[in-house]
Design an enzyme around this catalytic site. Sequence first.
Site, mmCIF file in Angstrom:
data_model
loop_
_atom_site.group_PDB
_atom_site.id
_atom_site.type_symbol
_atom_site.label_atom_id
_atom_site.label_comp_id
_atom_site.label_asym_id
_atom_site.label_seq_id
_atom_site.Cartn_x
_atom_site.Cartn_y
_atom_site.Cartn_z
ATOM 1 N N ASP A 1 5.682 -18.822 19.998
ATOM 2 C CA ASP A 1 6.009 -17.499 20.540
ATOM 3 C C ASP A 1 5.126 -17.019 21.694
ATOM 4 O O ASP A 1 5.184 -15.848 22.071
ATOM 5 C CB ASP A 1 6.113 -16.445 19.419
ATOM 6 C CG ASP A 1 4.896 -16.358 18.530
ATOM 7 O OD1 ASP A 1 3.949 -17.142 18.721
ATOM 8 O OD2 ASP A 1 4.899 -15.485 17.635
ATOM 9 N N ASP B 1 3.286 -15.537 11.316
ATOM 10 C CA ASP B 1 2.848 -16.914 11.063
ATOM 11 C C ASP B 1 3.225 -17.376 9.665
ATOM 12 O O ASP B 1 3.369 -18.573 9.423
ATOM 13 C CB ASP B 1 1.318 -17.026 11.190
ATOM 14 C CG ASP B 1 0.817 -16.693 12.595
ATOM 15 O OD1 ASP B 1 1.655 -16.395 13.469
ATOM 16 O OD2 ASP B 1 -0.404 -16.738 12.793
ATOM 17 N N CYS C 1 3.654 -11.789 17.103
ATOM 18 C CA CYS C 1 2.821 -12.333 16.019
ATOM 19 C C CYS C 1 2.551 -11.302 14.923
ATOM 20 O O CYS C 1 2.544 -11.628 13.738
ATOM 21 C CB CYS C 1 1.456 -12.759 16.542
ATOM 22 S SG CYS C 1 1.479 -13.946 17.878
ATOM 23 N N ASP D 1 3.975 -23.629 10.108
ATOM 24 C CA ASP D 1 3.706 -22.198 10.170
ATOM 25 C C ASP D 1 5.023 -21.539 10.589
ATOM 26 O O ASP D 1 5.763 -22.089 11.418
ATOM 27 C CB ASP D 1 2.638 -21.873 11.229
ATOM 28 C CG ASP D 1 1.209 -22.111 10.737
ATOM 29 O OD1 ASP D 1 1.018 -22.716 9.667
ATOM 30 O OD2 ASP D 1 0.270 -21.683 11.457
ATOM 31 N N HIS E 1 2.283 -22.513 17.470
ATOM 32 C CA HIS E 1 3.245 -21.398 17.460
ATOM 33 C C HIS E 1 4.035 -21.344 18.769
ATOM 34 O O HIS E 1 3.475 -21.424 19.847
ATOM 35 C CB HIS E 1 2.553 -20.060 17.183
ATOM 36 C CG HIS E 1 1.776 -20.107 15.896
ATOM 37 N ND1 HIS E 1 0.812 -19.201 15.583
ATOM 38 C CD2 HIS E 1 1.844 -20.976 14.840
ATOM 39 C CE1 HIS E 1 0.296 -19.495 14.398
ATOM 40 N NE2 HIS E 1 0.915 -20.575 13.928
HETATM 41 O O1 DAV Z 1 -0.746 -19.524 23.675
HETATM 42 O O2 DAV Z 1 -2.474 -19.480 22.372
HETATM 43 C C1 DAV Z 1 -0.571 -18.149 20.581
HETATM 44 C C2 DAV Z 1 0.454 -17.978 19.499
HETATM 45 C C3 DAV Z 1 0.017 -17.020 18.487
HETATM 46 N N1 DAV Z 1 0.984 -16.906 17.402
HETATM 47 C C4 DAV Z 1 -1.248 -19.485 22.554
HETATM 48 C C5 DAV Z 1 -0.331 -19.398 21.351
#
Ligand code: DAV
Length: 385
Positions: free
Chosen positions: A260, A121, A364, A209, A258
């Site tokens: 990913d 992140d 992550c 981020d 995010h």
């Molecule tokens: O689908 O909650 C989580 C991403 C964490 N870096 C989600 C995204």
Amino acid sequence: MAELNKSQSRDARVHKTVVNSWNEWDPLRHVIVGRATDCHIPPPEPAIEAKVPEDSDMRGAWGKRPQDTIDRGNELLDRFAETLERRGIVVDRPTPIDFSQPVTTPDFHTDSQFGCMPPRDVLLTVGSEILEATMSYRCRWFEYLCYRPLLQRYWEEDRNFRHEAAPKPRLTDADYRADYLSADVGVQSRLEWTSRKFFVTTEHEPLFDAADVLRMGRDLVVQHGFTTNLKGIEWLRRHFPSHRVHAVNFPGDPYPIHIDATFTPLRPGLLINNPQRRLPNEQRKLFEENDWEIIDAAPPAHNSPPPLCYSSVWLSMNVLALDSKTVCVEKSEVYQADQLDKLGFEVVEVELRDAYAFGGGLHCCTADVFREGQCEDYFPRLKEA
Ligand code: DAV
């Protein structure tokens, strides 16, 4: 030199840090793996109110996470680090700060911080550069400090390493849309708002981020959502003038932070996309015209996230590629593993689910330091940036 004992040879190797990583799939040789130590559930702040799902057990709770869950999270992260080391990958770990400390700047106050489980992140590695993201949560403003001991060491060891930090944002209330602050906005309104790119973050100042950015050689694909705004994407465009920077967004995600767990490149020419958060047709062209295939990711194996977890069940697709034929997948995510197996990948099972609550999955909790390979053009039909 042949006489070096094991610990000396390890030291010798450590002293040869080279920072280089241009994409998500070239052979991984050196990586940072986060820690669950002292992780806190941060107190309410505008960005967090918007992200924590309305039915989450985290609503209203804050403070240090239970020590037994932290210990378990660390056990799994340590084992993941060992798995990578056994494959010859050098693993570094962050130095946690005291996350119980409140933060007061001239512009905001928060009663605690967060943690350092997800380096992805915070740190964006592009070639020989590691860029500290602005971040967009107040409780994560100082998280880069956990990585400074490593980044300073890399800077000493690799004279080509560029250690960069994006301008720290002010994070006043002007950065957040008050519309999102009500606890009962409702998922329908959220879906409608996010589909028209009405996100919790405003365009008051650049925000991003690092985990909103996919590195694909000359191209950086950046998710516009709750944690990255258009000015953040424009900032990246000006900062990386030799790259082409593409903004994408994913209607269907009521809490878009995010990229990913939504859009995951596995090797040149192949991406998996969360079927509940499909890339809009207009934006698919960029990929399709350059011979990238976008397929639906397999469904997650779980109906709900583990306790006190921010992230959705789609951490199933938060995989880490060790090279373009080998992918780490969370052990319980049997459907995702099966899909990758059928696509011809060697699947490395890694148990991590009990660490999800500290900040996410396998992608992550890592940040690249070195992958083999150079900057290549995987979108040859695009015009120059
Ligand atoms: O689908 O909650 C989580 C991403 C964490 N870096 C989600 C995204």
